[in-house]
Design a protein around this motif. Sequence first.
Motif, PDB file in Angstrom:
ATOM      1  N   TRP A  55      37.394  15.943  32.380  1.00 42.28           N
ATOM      2  CA  TRP A  55      36.231  16.358  31.586  1.00 42.28           C
ATOM      3  C   TRP A  55      35.702  15.203  30.735  1.00 42.28           C
ATOM      4  N   ASP A  60      33.373  12.766  32.398  1.00 42.62           N
ATOM      5  CA  ASP A  60      31.972  13.188  32.550  1.00 42.62           C
ATOM      6  C   ASP A  60      31.057  12.471  31.566  1.00 42.62           C
ATOM      7  N   ARG A  82      29.913   9.876  33.704  1.00 44.85           N
ATOM      8  CA  ARG A  82      29.194  10.309  34.911  1.00 44.85           C
ATOM      9  C   ARG A  82      27.767  10.742  34.597  1.00 44.85           C
ATOM     10  N   TYR A  83      27.600  11.404  33.468  1.00 46.56           N
ATOM     11  CA  TYR A  83      26.320  12.045  33.167  1.00 46.56           C
ATOM     12  C   TYR A  83      25.658  11.393  31.948  1.00 46.56           C
TER      13      TYR A  83
END
Length: 460
Positions: free
Chosen positions: A413, A416, A419-420
Amino acid sequence: MKRDKIKQLFAKKEATKATVYGWVRTNRAQSQFGFLNVNDGSTILNLQVVYDPEHIKNFDEVSKFRVGMSVMVEGDIILTPDAKQPLEMHATKVVMLGDCPENYPIQPKRHTPEFLREYAHLRARTNKFNAVFRIRSVAAMAIHSYFQSNGYLYVHTPLITCADCEGSDQMFKVTTFDMNNLPKGDDKKVDFSKDLFGKQAFITGSGQLQGETFAMAFSDIYTFGPTFRTENSNTKTHANEFWMIEPEMAFCDLQGLMDIEEEMLKYVVKYVLKECSDEIAFCDQFIEKGLKKRLEDLVSSSFVRITHHDCIDLLKKANVKWEFEPSYDDDIAKEHERYITEHFNGPVFITDWPKDIKAWYMKVNPDNKTVAAVDLVVPGSGELMGGSQREENLDTLLKRMEELHVDKEPIDWYLDTRRYGGNIHSGFGMGFERLVMYLTGVDNIRDVLPYPRTPKNCEY
């Protein structure tokens, strides 16, 4: 009921009638008059109460009041500008509210810190700890004031976590299991799937990872709360339960991080100097001579910035016989920190540390030998803050985690955040007790924690 706080009486300096509630610090009784020193906890300053048989009916009783008793005193505030204290109270009524026996441990004399640790529930009644814990309270307010006034979001990160930031060997384990009857799997290991959370859980050693996720939504956030480590260390600067301040800033590189650290520390020190002038004066006189000047010098100083490599160069060239020889590949010792701050005559940021001694989430520099990390060392206390620019590139971070054998599954998590919409971001941590030690001159962390938790010590 009417109650005038002693702090407000000293602030106003007005001749008036007042009603004070507090505790007797000293009582000097003579045949025709006496002096009670009363403290109500609102200030380190005691109110001198003059009493005599002409103005109070129970003179003989009051003359026998013992240290530690709680009292209610009514009377007239008289200004005494030519005396040591600016005002005193001439009592018209003195009433005992709570008795205190003669064996009360906190008598008006000098007690050792070791003795007072045995009476942690009473030591706040001494001048030293009255000053220390008031400064602690005001410093906490200053920290919130700085971040709130600069638009930071205050995030309450979890105390129970399954995220391993500092290393699970340093974290307390949380379980609902009966320790005398642990469920085990076929591999003979404890089956944590049957525990309350379905997996192994810890008491947090840092709120950084969760803080970073909020920084990716709010840009600037900070955490400020209790932190726990299992380190079995009996030094003056380590405790198993302490408080941490951990800001995280998006769109911020290492240079910007140092700007924030310097600005925040100066803000807090200046705030405490203003709001705790009496307490700082006491600490300056009885705990560390020159404390006030040291703090004032920090506010007006410009923090030096030097790389770890150049710092080691400086230490190696110094005409000093070191107990621990400086190394380009290792941390620096307390003696090195002391020399560096004395050499530059002020606080010093030491940057670009060897990557092999720093954490997996720190950004590796182009030389592939160092990371964009920074420690702030200050005169008298050594390291006060530690931070870094975080690695924002997912592939680079994953490679670094693989090198250091960091299990990515429990913190997928967290990845992320890369990633984002990932971006350059930075953060630092500051142990609150280290700050309070710096602000007060107290040299042992046990004496800036209300109830210290250290190896073999978990009283109260």
